[in-house]
Write an enzyme that holds these catalytic residues in place. Structure first.
Site, PDB file in Angstrom:
ATOM      1  N   HIS A 278      15.078  10.778  12.614  1.00 56.94           N
ATOM      2  CA  HIS A 278      13.925  11.171  11.794  1.00 56.94           C
ATOM      3  C   HIS A 278      13.627  12.660  11.879  1.00 56.94           C
ATOM      4  CE1 HIS A 278      12.442  10.949  15.812  1.00 56.94           C
ATOM      5  NE2 HIS A 278      11.285  11.480  15.453  1.00 56.94           N
ATOM      6  N   ASP A 279      14.318  13.377  12.751  1.00 54.43           N
ATOM      7  CA  ASP A 279      14.093  14.820  12.887  1.00 54.43           C
ATOM      8  C   ASP A 279      15.212  15.644  12.273  1.00 54.43           C
ATOM      9  OD1 ASP A 279      11.694  14.583  14.303  1.00 54.43           O
ATOM     10  OD2 ASP A 279      12.739  14.438  16.227  1.00 54.43           O
TER      11      ASP A 279
ATOM     12  N   ASP B 129       0.828  -1.208   0.000  1.00 54.46           N
ATOM     13  CA  ASP B 129       0.000   0.000   0.000  1.00 54.46           C
ATOM     14  C   ASP B 129       0.868   1.265   0.000  1.00 54.46           C
ATOM     15  OD1 ASP B 129       0.970  -0.033   2.556  1.00 54.46           O
ATOM     16  OD2 ASP B 129      -0.967   0.098   3.565  1.00 54.46           O
TER      17      ASP B 129
ATOM     18  N   ASP C  15      10.176  10.760  24.182  1.00 54.77           N
ATOM     19  CA  ASP C  15       9.986  11.879  23.272  1.00 54.77           C
ATOM     20  C   ASP C  15       9.769  13.210  23.992  1.00 54.77           C
ATOM     21  OD1 ASP C  15       9.219  12.707  20.423  1.00 54.77           O
ATOM     22  OD2 ASP C  15       7.464  13.378  21.548  1.00 54.77           O
TER      23      ASP C  15
ATOM     24  N   ASP D  14       8.494   4.096  21.381  1.00 54.78           N
ATOM     25  CA  ASP D  14       8.588   5.533  21.559  1.00 54.78           C
ATOM     26  C   ASP D  14       7.517   5.956  22.574  1.00 54.78           C
ATOM     27  OD1 ASP D  14       9.158   8.328  20.885  1.00 54.78           O
ATOM     28  OD2 ASP D  14       9.914   7.520  18.996  1.00 54.78           O
TER      29      ASP D  14
ATOM     30  N   GLU E 217      15.017  12.047  24.865  1.00 54.55           N
ATOM     31  CA  GLU E 217      15.228  13.141  23.911  1.00 54.55           C
ATOM     32  C   GLU E 217      15.353  14.407  24.756  1.00 54.55           C
ATOM     33  OE1 GLU E 217      13.374  15.150  19.872  1.00 54.55           O
ATOM     34  OE2 GLU E 217      12.020  14.607  21.483  1.00 54.55           O
TER      35      GLU E 217
HETATM   36  C1  GLC Z   1       9.997  14.776  19.033  1.00 51.00           C
HETATM   37  C2  GLC Z   1       9.947  13.854  17.848  1.00 51.00           C
HETATM   38  C3  GLC Z   1       9.469  14.621  16.653  1.00 51.00           C
HETATM   39  C4  GLC Z   1       8.089  15.155  16.946  1.00 51.00           C
HETATM   40  C5  GLC Z   1       8.070  15.933  18.259  1.00 51.00           C
HETATM   41  C6  GLC Z   1       6.680  16.153  18.730  1.00 51.00           C
HETATM   42  O1  GLC Z   1      10.892  15.808  18.868  1.00 51.00           O
HETATM   43  O2  GLC Z   1      11.196  13.269  17.636  1.00 51.00           O
HETATM   44  O3  GLC Z   1       9.457  13.843  15.491  1.00 51.00           O
HETATM   45  O4  GLC Z   1       7.673  15.965  15.904  1.00 51.00           O
HETATM   46  O5  GLC Z   1       8.717  15.252  19.298  1.00 51.00           O
HETATM   47  O6  GLC Z   1       6.141  14.963  19.237  1.00 51.00           O
HETATM   48 CA    CA Z   2       2.014  -1.352   4.203  1.00 48.86          CA
END
Ligand code: GLC
Ligand code: CA
Length: 555
Positions: free
Chosen positions: A327-328, A25, A199, A98, A256
């Site tokens: 990912h940020d 998908d 997070d 997470d 984080e």
């Molecule tokens: C953290 C995450 C990020 C998200 C933010 C709000 O910084 O790593 O991807 O946008 O929190 O949850």
């Molecule tokens: Ca999929």
């Protein structure tokens, strides 16, 4: 120091939407992750952090959770999650979820109930306030732009959101909220997770009562980050969490955490700290300030100073988690290697430098094959709320579309969110369907299938690094050995020792295209890692490193 099970392990971050799609998908999913466990095991990974897969409207790609006890149907279901946990366990791998509890989604039932009755029980789960004398309680700007206050339709009330307006902040001052959070965490540990990546955690403590600060832009607002300087007492919440949950499960937890004060370091990651570890964001913060157009290009010296200062600051207080990207962030190879110098050799040099720092090495999906930033051409090719906001800030400041897109290609976190390039087949082998976001057009050159059996590939080098890290002959030193800079003042040389009880290893990287000769501190022993075919050491213990050559020498 008490030895813990997670020390000396290698971690890997999966951002599920772009990792592997099992059902065609165009969206990565849990079954896709299960299908790659053998690949990760073979690479040498122990701990897998999976970015949010809970039920979510995906406004912030899952960092907006509408049900903590369920899986987003796009990613799978609870049975698949349980299978993933079991399959990981079979392979002696650990799954880390997470934990997103600074806020939830505005589609979470708590928030729906709060809106229906702001003065009731659930209203107290959030920060809800009214204007006073026509004024909002504070002038803070949310991380994703606009005021932190958003009206609750049909009322004269407003709710607080540090991030997007679809991410209302939970009120941690309310013991009921904390109880709900611990209950949920417990539930996940009972299912078999090994820990949490935590997070945005520093935001759970607000500076109260809300107050205005000096604006930092023409909009009359100030970044919500400003209040963190004055918010005191987060430690009490985190200690409670640790005693209620983490200690009970001997969990691995990585926070984080940005901007902590020096004096707080021990509280966060010391022997009895709130968390096992925290990410070292010093390199990520390098050269950053204000909007994208105000950022400064990172030079090798800036990068070196950032990682060295962090290492010296933490020393043996605890364990940092070391990264070049997540990912940020945009792809690390594009950020820390000067433009024009990008090659397999320089990618391996950067890898060597960060991977052997003291701490826990984290690899972000695709990093192990040297994935690069994506040449997005227009803003409609992106889905990310934060990139769209930053782009708008550039446009509003008078930057042309072209200039703003150029900045986006350098700084946007969407760069790291394109599908993992598994092969040169259609859609990079990620999916049989057109993916939810564009594939980096360089997938024909950069992909796993091409690198898998090539002993000179970036992938092969990562595998070699992990094997070296785990080699019993060096594992103690590489895990616990002291970090000490070597010839720190030498330009474009990034060199440091890892000193164990009876062993000294020297990591050396020449961060430039020209060769560089370095005098070794003593006679060289074995070269235990090298990103080039040979090493040039003369009789006077001088080593001449080729452009972007990186080696590790046993002294
Ligand atoms: C953290 C995450 C990020 C998200 C933010 C709000 O910084 O790593 O991807 O946008 O929190 O949850
Ligand atoms: Ca999929």
């Amino acid at each position: 120091m008490t030895k813990k099970w997670w020390m000396g392990k290698v971690a890997y971050q999966i951002w599920p939407k772009s990792f592997a799609d099992s059902n065609g998908d165009g969206i990565g999913d849990l079954e896709g992750i299960i299908g790659k466990l053998d690949y990760l095991k073979d690479l040498g990974i122990d701990i897998i952090w999976i970015s949010p897969v809970y039920k979510s409207p995906l406004v912030d790609q899952g960092y907006d959770i509408s049900d903590y006890y369920d899986i987003n149907p796009l990613f799978g279901d609870m049975d698949t999650m349980d299978r993933l946990l079991a399959e990981a366990k079979k392979r002696d791998m650990y799954i880390v979820m997470d934990l997103v509890v600074n806020h939830c989604s505005d589609e979470h039932e708590w928030f729906k109930k709060a809106c229906a009755d702001p003065d009731g029980e659930y209203g107290k789960y959030f920060y809800i306030a009214e204007k006073k004398d026509g004024k909002l309680p504070c002038n803070w700007r949310s991380y994703f732009g606009g005021s932190v206050w958003e009206p609750i339709p049909g009322t004269n009330k407003y709710y607080f959101h540090a991030f997007h307006k679809k991410q209302p902040d939970l009120n941690w001052e309310n013991p009921k909220v904390r109880e709900e959070v611990y209950k949920m965490m417990n539930w996940w540990f009972e299912r078999g997770i090994a820990g949490f990546r935590i997070d945005a955690i520093i935001n759970i403590k607000k500076k109260l009562p809300f107050c205005d600060y000096e604006p930092d832009r023409d909009d009359g607002m100030v970044s919500v980050v400003r209040m963190l300087e004055d918010a005191e007492g987060i430690g009490e919440f985190l200690e409670e969490m640790k005693h209620e949950i983490f200690d009970k499960y001997d969990a691995f937890t990585v926070g984080e955490v940005f901007n902590e004060k020096d004096s707080e370091l021990r509280e966060f990651i010391g022997e009895n700290g709130h968390f096992s570890s925290k990410f070292d964001f010093a390199p990520e913060m390098c050269g950053k300030g204000g909007a994208w157009y105000e950022h400064e290009t990172v030079t090798p010296e800036m990068y070196k100073n950032a990682i060295f200062d962090s290492q010296l600051r933490v020393a043996d207080i605890g364990f940092l988690s070391n990264i070049i990207e997540n990912h940020d962030e945009p792809r690390g190879v594009c950020r820390y290697i000067p433009e024009g110098d990008l090659s397999d050799t320089s990618k391996k040099a950067l890898a060597t430098v960060y991977f052997f720092l003291r701490g826990i090495p984290f690899i972000y999906q695709g990093q192990e094959i040297g994935m690069e930033n994506c040449p997005f051409e227009n803003i409609d090719q992106l889905d990310d709320i934060s990139s769209k906001d930053e782009y708008k800030v550039c446009r509003d400041a008078g930057y042309s579309e072209e200039e703003s897109m150029k900045l986006l290609r350098i700084y946007s976190r969407e760069n790291a969110r394109t599908p993992v390039q598994w092969s040169d087949e259609e859609n990079a082998g990620f999916s049989t369907h057109e993916p939810w976001i564009m594939v980096n057009p360089n997938y024909k050159e950069i992909n796993l299938a091409k690198q898998k059996d090539d002993s000179n590939s970036v992938y092969a080098f990562y595998k070699k690094m992990i094997a070296l890290y785990k080699n019993p002959a060096y594992h103690e030193t590489l895990t616990f050995g002291r970090f000490e800079p070597y010839q720190r003042e030498t330009k474009n040389l990034i060199a440091y020792f890892r000193k164990g009880e009876n062993q000294t290893l020297l990591v050396l990287a020449n961060f430039q295209n020209e060769p560089q000769t370095v005098v070794l501190p003593e006679e060289a022993g074995n070269v235990i890692l090298n990103n080039c075919a040979s090493v040039d050491v003369d009789d006077d213990s001088r080593i001449t490193l080729a452009g972007y050559q990186a080696v590790i020498i046993e002294l």
